[in-house]
Design an enzyme around this catalytic site. Structure first.
Site, mmCIF file in Angstrom:
data_model
loop_
_atom_site.group_PDB
_atom_site.id
_atom_site.type_symbol
_atom_site.label_atom_id
_atom_site.label_comp_id
_atom_site.label_asym_id
_atom_site.label_seq_id
_atom_site.Cartn_x
_atom_site.Cartn_y
_atom_site.Cartn_z
ATOM 1 N N CYS A 70 -52.215 -25.486 7.135
ATOM 2 C CA CYS A 70 -51.039 -24.634 6.971
ATOM 3 C C CYS A 70 -50.122 -24.800 8.173
ATOM 4 O O CYS A 70 -50.582 -24.673 9.315
ATOM 5 C CB CYS A 70 -51.471 -23.177 6.823
ATOM 6 N N ASP A 88 0.828 -1.214 0.000
ATOM 7 C CA ASP A 88 0.000 0.000 0.000
ATOM 8 C C ASP A 88 0.860 1.261 0.000
ATOM 9 O O ASP A 88 0.524 2.263 -0.650
ATOM 10 C CB ASP A 88 -0.927 0.004 1.213
ATOM 11 N N LYS A 97 -18.033 -32.238 -22.330
ATOM 12 C CA LYS A 97 -18.840 -31.591 -21.292
ATOM 13 C C LYS A 97 -19.235 -32.627 -20.235
ATOM 14 O O LYS A 97 -19.722 -33.713 -20.570
ATOM 15 C CB LYS A 97 -20.093 -30.959 -21.913
ATOM 16 N N LYS A 148 -11.757 -27.116 -18.912
ATOM 17 C CA LYS A 148 -12.520 -26.092 -19.625
ATOM 18 C C LYS A 148 -13.129 -25.147 -18.586
ATOM 19 O O LYS A 148 -14.082 -25.488 -17.897
ATOM 20 C CB LYS A 148 -13.622 -26.725 -20.475
#
Length: 660
Positions: A402, A38, A310, A114
């Site tokens: 619910c 820095d 792939k 890849k």
């Protein structure tokens, strides 16, 4: 210090900092601590400020990014940036290998991972970084030099004796950077990127390079496009050469002479896939010798001397420990599988949506089962099947009530989803308000999930309309808020009152009405009152609105709780009228499909351009499609369009057509 002394020191500092950058970002072997680095950078910045004529465009100080750009200039590729033919099985790899061996004398193949990223070109003149561009359509890309300079592993200077060097690389986002970015996006209520590849593409195309710099992208260089320096005769030799020049090359490139060696290397790369700090989606196999590549030649689309294998979706078995039941914003009750964590496509996975009761029943999924899990497209975890039942297991059935509020769950019409009909259900209340405040809806800055939950838990709000009753004094009763943060949130809520009507319609959370459907409603009727007074026939006259959507809008805007919410919002002075943004009907009746990554436009931007001209954007290619707009790495949609003889447009051609 005079100019000559300053120049010598600037040159010295530049060389030292570049050397430290290479050690840190390319070799992963820091040679200096952060503080010392820095201090060197601060000294260089100070000298460049004092002597502006010494501030080179390729100075290390430029790495942090610059001001926003309005557009990216087109860059023609003197050497085409082509693509490779994909293969998906070892049988296809063997066929490729045997064909090369039959046509060439003792070929050597290079096998390398890849990288799942975005292809770019880096061009150097007399050792200085000159221009960087995207692949585009392979023939023309976009100038993203300013953004590429923020990638610390890209050298801005190389051997000055080289007149011209152009290399090709793959820009990617390391997984650690990706996860931090997604965490930040979720915290800011932004739609997170789905995978590192999309994140890398979106970050590299930022109009402001400062944003790109924040995204911590990286690059692997894997090819020489043009070279007026050292003559090289093979792929491996070229990689060794550019590695010595200071480029970060593909992490491994192994020479093989037989199919058996190639298969073994592919399997090795696949097994180590999770250990890489970046995503790979396959393995590339290339003939090494350049003269032999010339003998093999190329088709109009692909070179014959290389293929890209792939990876198939990775599948693993684990044990299902429980099934959680979540309640969504519209009351949908969704079962979620919770299983022993496993590593898939490089990330740990322990949950996957089970969709509905029918999905569970068809696969006979039971708690305690050994199940098969994979990641669809290497992104979304999914349960494929139950391999075996645990002893004493019983078929799983979703609860009849619910799980949050205890209201009896129901099926609406022919839907497979189970729903909680209680619009005051705490789960729906929380998620409805989160949706209302979200970026695509009312876009209330600072009102994220955690803040909404805090407001609901402390009973400061019981509906979206209550947001407009909040004051700084009320907010400051909560530990989370100080005077400044409370004031900022109140201002953001107040500012949302002037949002366009389509945002409000979308924010109301009417089922099946997304952001685009909200725009269409507004353009048809012009005001919220007109929409509320429209009948089903009038609504269904909108292109793209079927019976379900039309009936849903009609019924929703007559539900007492939603009508009451709208009236409360009216009293708070929200905008209930609409000024259309449609520019013309130039593309009226034309259907477009977007595929691949466009050079400069995001998918949503291209879609908006088309829709602003009266066109329609579809997600799939059919005989009704008029145009397919294809970008980089366009897939099956482009292939289908070519088979159907549908017109293919580049981004540039779309912009020319619309006059944008």
């Amino acid at each position: 210090m005079d100019l000559n002394e300053a120049k010598n020191r600037v040159d010295e500092l530049t060389e030292i900092i570049n050397r430290h950058n290479h050690a840190y970002y390319v070799l992963d072997n820091p040679t200096v601590d952060d503080y010392e680095y820095d201090m060197l950078m601060q000294e260089l910045k100070k000298l460049e400020a004092e002597f502006p004529e010494l501030a080179s465009e390729n100075s290390p100080t430029k790495r942090v990014g610059g001001t926003a750009l309005n557009t990216f200039a087109k860059v023609p590729h003197r050497v085409q940036m082509g693509s490779l033919q994909d293969v998906f099985s070892f049988e296809q790899v063997k066929e490729f290998t045997e064909k090369c061996i039959s046509e060439l004398t003792s070929p050597v193949f290079i096998v390398e991972p890849k990288i799942d990223g975005l292809s770019v070109s880096l061009e150097y003149h007399d050792g200085e970084f000159f221009i960087g561009s995207t692949r585009g359509d392979g023939f023309t890309g976009e100038d993203v030099s300013a953004n590429l300079k923020t990638i610390r592993s890209i050298p801005l200077k190389i051997d000055s004796s080289i007149p011209l060097l152009e290399v090709r690389g793959e820009v990617y986002m390391p997984r650690e950077s990706f996860f931090k970015l997604v965490e930040k996006q979720e915290l800011n209520d932004e739609t997170p990127f789905k995978n590192p590849r999309n994140a890398a593409a979106g970050s590299l195309r930022q109009k402001s390079s400062k944003i790109t710099a924040e995204r911590k992208l990286d690059i692997f260089v894997f090819n020489i496009q043009q070279n007026e320096g050292k003559a090289v005769s093979s792929h491996k030799e070229s990689l060794d050469y550019i590695k010595k020049l200071g480029f970060k090359t593909i992490p491994s490139y192994v020479p093989c002479t037989t199919y058996e060696q190639i298969e073994a290397e592919i399997k090795k790369i696949g097994e180590n896939r999770a250990t890489y700090p970046f995503d790979i989606d396959g393995v590339v196999i290339k003939v090494d010798d350049f003269n032999q590549r010339n003998i093999m030649g190329a088709t109009s689309k692909y070179p014959k001397w290389a293929v890209a294998y792939k990876f198939p979706p990775e599948e693993k078995q684990t044990v299902l420990r429980s099934i959680e039941v979540n309640v969504g914003r519209t009351g949908a009750i969704t079962p979620v599988a919770v299983f022993d964590p496993l590593l898939l496509a490089g990330t740990s996975v322990s949950r996957a949506v089970l969709h509905n009761q029918q999905f569970i029943t068809d696969r006979d999924i039971r708690i305690g089962d050994t199940i098969t899990v994979r990641k669809a497209g290497d992104i979304i975890p999914e349960v494929l099947n139950s391999v075996s039942h645990a002893e004493g297991s019983v078929p799983y059935t979703l609860p009849e009530v619910c799980p949050v509020c205890g209201t009896k769950a129901i099926h609406v019409d022919e839907e497979s989803a189970l729903r909680c009909p209680n619009t005051s259900c705490p789960a729906q209340l929380l998620k409805n308000i989160i949706h209302f405040a979200s970026k695509p809806a009312m876009n209330i800055d600072g009102l994220g999930d955690a803040i909404v939950a805090l407001l609901v838990d402390n009973r400061l709000i019981t509906s979206a309309a209550d947001l407009y009753d909040l004051t700084e004094a009320k907010l400051m009763t909560l530990d989370r808020f100080k005077e400044k943060s409370a004031g900022n949130l109140v201002k953001a809520i107040e500012a949302s009152k002037s949002n366009t009507l389509d945002r409000l319609i979308f924010g109301l959370g009417i089922r099946n009405i997304g952001a685009r459907a909200a725009v269409l409603l507004c353009e048809k009727f012009g005001s919220l009152d007109a929409i509320m007074n429209a009948d089903v026939t009038e609504i269904s006259s909108i292109d793209g609105f079927g019976d379900v959507m039309s009936q849903g809008v009609y019924e929703a805007l007559r539900e007492p709780h939603l009508v009451a919410l709208i009236e409360k919002l009216r009293t708070h002075g929200l905008n209930f009228t609409y000024a259309s943004s449609k520019k013309s009907n130039k593309l009226e009746g034309k259907v477009f499909v977007l595929t691949g990554t466009l050079p400069t436009l995001k998918r949503d931007e291209a879609k908006k351009i088309i829709e602003d001209m009266g066109g329609k954007v579809s997600s799939s290619v059919s005989k009704k499609t008029d145009y397919v707009v294809a970008g980089e790495e366009a897939g099956s949609k482009l292939t289908k369009a070519e088979e159907l003889g549908i017109a293919i447009l580049s981004e540039a051609e779309l912009l020319a057509m619309t006059g944008e």
